[in-house]
Write an enzyme that holds these catalytic residues in place. Structure first.
Site, short mmCIF file in Angstrom:
data_model
loop_
_atom_site.label_atom_id
_atom_site.label_comp_id
_atom_site.label_asym_id
_atom_site.label_seq_id
_atom_site.Cartn_x
_atom_site.Cartn_y
_atom_site.Cartn_z
N PHE A 1 9.28 -2.83 11.03
CA PHE A 1 8.06 -3.52 11.49
C PHE A 1 7.89 -4.91 10.88
O PHE A 1 6.88 -5.58 11.14
CB PHE A 1 6.82 -2.66 11.20
CG PHE A 1 6.66 -2.27 9.75
CD1 PHE A 1 6.08 -3.15 8.83
CD2 PHE A 1 7.09 -1.03 9.29
CE1 PHE A 1 5.93 -2.80 7.49
CE2 PHE A 1 6.94 -0.67 7.95
CZ PHE A 1 6.36 -1.56 7.05
N THR B 1 -2.83 2.33 2.85
CA THR B 1 -2.18 1.41 3.79
C THR B 1 -2.51 1.80 5.23
O THR B 1 -2.82 0.94 6.06
CB THR B 1 -0.65 1.44 3.56
OG1 THR B 1 -0.40 1.02 2.22
CG2 THR B 1 0.08 0.53 4.54
N GLU C 1 1.87 -13.52 -5.60
CA GLU C 1 1.13 -13.84 -4.37
C GLU C 1 0.14 -14.98 -4.60
O GLU C 1 0.01 -15.87 -3.75
CB GLU C 1 0.42 -12.58 -3.87
CG GLU C 1 1.40 -11.52 -3.36
CD GLU C 1 0.81 -10.14 -3.16
OE1 GLU C 1 1.56 -9.22 -2.81
OE2 GLU C 1 -0.41 -9.97 -3.36
N ASN D 1 -4.72 -3.37 9.92
CA ASN D 1 -5.53 -2.79 8.84
C ASN D 1 -6.34 -3.83 8.06
O ASN D 1 -6.79 -3.59 6.96
CB ASN D 1 -4.66 -1.91 7.92
CG ASN D 1 -3.60 -2.69 7.18
OD1 ASN D 1 -3.52 -3.92 7.32
ND2 ASN D 1 -2.78 -2.02 6.40
N ARG E 1 -7.34 -2.17 -4.94
CA ARG E 1 -6.59 -1.29 -4.04
C ARG E 1 -7.42 -0.07 -3.66
O ARG E 1 -7.38 0.40 -2.53
CB ARG E 1 -5.27 -0.84 -4.70
CG ARG E 1 -4.23 -1.92 -4.84
CD ARG E 1 -3.62 -2.35 -3.53
NE ARG E 1 -2.87 -1.31 -2.86
CZ ARG E 1 -2.01 -1.54 -1.86
NH1 ARG E 1 -1.79 -2.78 -1.43
NH2 ARG E 1 -1.39 -0.56 -1.28
N TYR F 1 5.52 -11.10 2.50
CA TYR F 1 5.94 -9.72 2.73
C TYR F 1 7.45 -9.54 2.49
O TYR F 1 8.05 -8.60 3.00
CB TYR F 1 5.57 -9.28 4.14
CG TYR F 1 4.10 -8.95 4.32
CD1 TYR F 1 3.48 -7.97 3.54
CD2 TYR F 1 3.31 -9.62 5.26
CE1 TYR F 1 2.13 -7.65 3.70
CE2 TYR F 1 1.96 -9.31 5.42
CZ TYR F 1 1.38 -8.33 4.64
OH TYR F 1 0.05 -8.01 4.79
N HIS G 1 -5.38 -7.48 3.07
CA HIS G 1 -4.30 -7.33 2.10
C HIS G 1 -4.87 -7.35 0.69
O HIS G 1 -5.81 -8.10 0.40
CB HIS G 1 -3.30 -8.49 2.24
CG HIS G 1 -2.33 -8.53 1.09
ND1 HIS G 1 -1.20 -7.73 1.05
CD2 HIS G 1 -2.36 -9.19 -0.09
CE1 HIS G 1 -0.58 -7.93 -0.11
NE2 HIS G 1 -1.26 -8.81 -0.82
N ARG H 1 -10.72 -0.14 4.54
CA ARG H 1 -9.94 0.29 5.71
C ARG H 1 -10.52 1.56 6.31
O ARG H 1 -10.47 1.77 7.53
CB ARG H 1 -8.48 0.48 5.30
CG ARG H 1 -7.76 -0.86 5.08
CD ARG H 1 -6.42 -0.65 4.42
NE ARG H 1 -5.61 -1.86 4.31
CZ ARG H 1 -4.55 -1.98 3.51
NH1 ARG H 1 -4.18 -0.96 2.74
NH2 ARG H 1 -3.88 -3.10 3.47
N LYS I 1 -6.99 -10.48 6.94
CA LYS I 1 -5.93 -10.84 7.88
C LYS I 1 -6.54 -11.24 9.23
O LYS I 1 -7.75 -11.10 9.44
CB LYS I 1 -4.96 -9.65 7.97
CG LYS I 1 -4.32 -9.33 6.59
CD LYS I 1 -3.09 -8.45 6.68
CE LYS I 1 -3.36 -6.99 6.62
NZ LYS I 1 -2.14 -6.17 6.32
P1 DAT Z 1 -0.37 -2.49 1.87
O1 DAT Z 1 -0.91 -3.54 2.81
O2 DAT Z 1 -1.32 -1.33 1.75
O3 DAT Z 1 0.01 -3.05 0.52
P2 DAT Z 1 2.48 -2.32 2.44
O4 DAT Z 1 2.66 -3.38 1.42
O5 DAT Z 1 3.30 -1.07 2.31
O6 DAT Z 1 0.94 -1.86 2.54
O7 DAT Z 1 2.74 -2.89 3.89
C1 DAT Z 1 2.26 -4.17 4.22
C2 DAT Z 1 1.67 -4.14 5.60
O8 DAT Z 1 2.67 -3.78 6.53
C3 DAT Z 1 0.57 -3.11 5.80
O9 DAT Z 1 -0.69 -3.57 5.38
C4 DAT Z 1 0.61 -2.90 7.27
C5 DAT Z 1 2.09 -3.04 7.59
N1 DAT Z 1 2.72 -1.72 7.65
C6 DAT Z 1 3.01 -0.91 6.62
N2 DAT Z 1 3.59 0.23 7.01
C7 DAT Z 1 3.69 0.12 8.37
C8 DAT Z 1 4.20 0.95 9.41
N3 DAT Z 1 4.74 2.14 9.12
N4 DAT Z 1 4.12 0.51 10.68
C9 DAT Z 1 3.58 -0.70 10.97
N5 DAT Z 1 3.08 -1.55 10.04
C10 DAT Z 1 3.14 -1.14 8.77
MG MG Z 2 1.55 -4.25 -0.05
#
Ligand code: DAT
Ligand code: MG
Length: 151
Positions: free
Chosen positions: A59, A93, A128, A114, A87, A51, A117, A104, A11
């Site tokens: 968020f 996450t 995706e 973070n 993963r 997303y 992706h 991470r 990212k």
């Molecule tokens: P991942 O990237 O581990 O698959 P996710 O799909 O649940 O996680 O969320 C996508 C992205 O959204 C994640 O990489 C960072 C952001 N994110 C997730 N939870 C968050 C939160 N509680 N506050 C802010 N950003 C968040």
């Molecule tokens: Mg995800």
């Protein structure tokens, strides 16, 4: 089975922090095969589609803005169980919950920055990959390492 694919993206924060090579190195050294790669500034529309499952979360808007805020290194990697193993290589996450040794856990601090992706299921990987790549942008080839990676 060894042709499972996942979508991995460094990212904008990961790109700015000079971590593209580190991410590629880890997937390469594990034995996975790169089958697609591009470098682009995603549109906010692409980020929103990517997303889409999170659209009701507070968020979401900030997440899409951040994702579209600069260049992203988008990749498709291939190998046995790569979605699950990818993963695990990423960590949790929230970097605060990610073990040292994971991407991470080694390179970032906050959930909103973070750096990387990775698809969380084979179905989402297919979606995706289809969103970020045209079929002709993916390269099928035989790796000379296969015979030493798989029995
Ligand atoms: P991942 O990237 O581990 O698959 P996710 O799909 O649940 O996680 O969320 C996508 C992205 O959204 C994640 O990489 C960072 C952001 N994110 C997730 N939870 C968050 C939160 N509680 N506050 C802010 N950003 C968040
Ligand atoms: Mg995800």
């Amino acid at each position: 089975m060894a042709d499972e694919r996942t979508f991995i993206a460094v990212k904008p924060d990961g790109v700015q922090r000079g971590l593209i090579g580190e991410v590629i190195k880890r997937f390469e050294q594990r034995g996975f095969k790169l089958v697609g790669m591009k470098f682009l500034v995603p549109t906010e529309d692409l980020a929103k589609q990517h997303y889409g499952d999170l659209k009701d979360l507070p968020f979401f808007a900030g997440l899409c803005k951040y994702t579209a805020s600069g260049p992203v290194a988008a990749m498709v990697w291939e190998g046995l169980n790569i979605v699950k193993m990818g993963r695990m290589m990423l960590g949790e996450t929230n970097p605060a919950d990610s073990k040292p040794g994971s991407i991470r856990g080694d390179f970032c601090i906050q959930v909103g920055r973070n750096i990387i992706h990775g698809s969380d299921s084979t179905d989402n990987a297919k979606k995706e990959i289809g969103l970020w790549f045209k079929p002709e942008e993916l390269v099928s080839y035989k790796s000379c390492q296969d015979a030493w990676l798989y029995e």
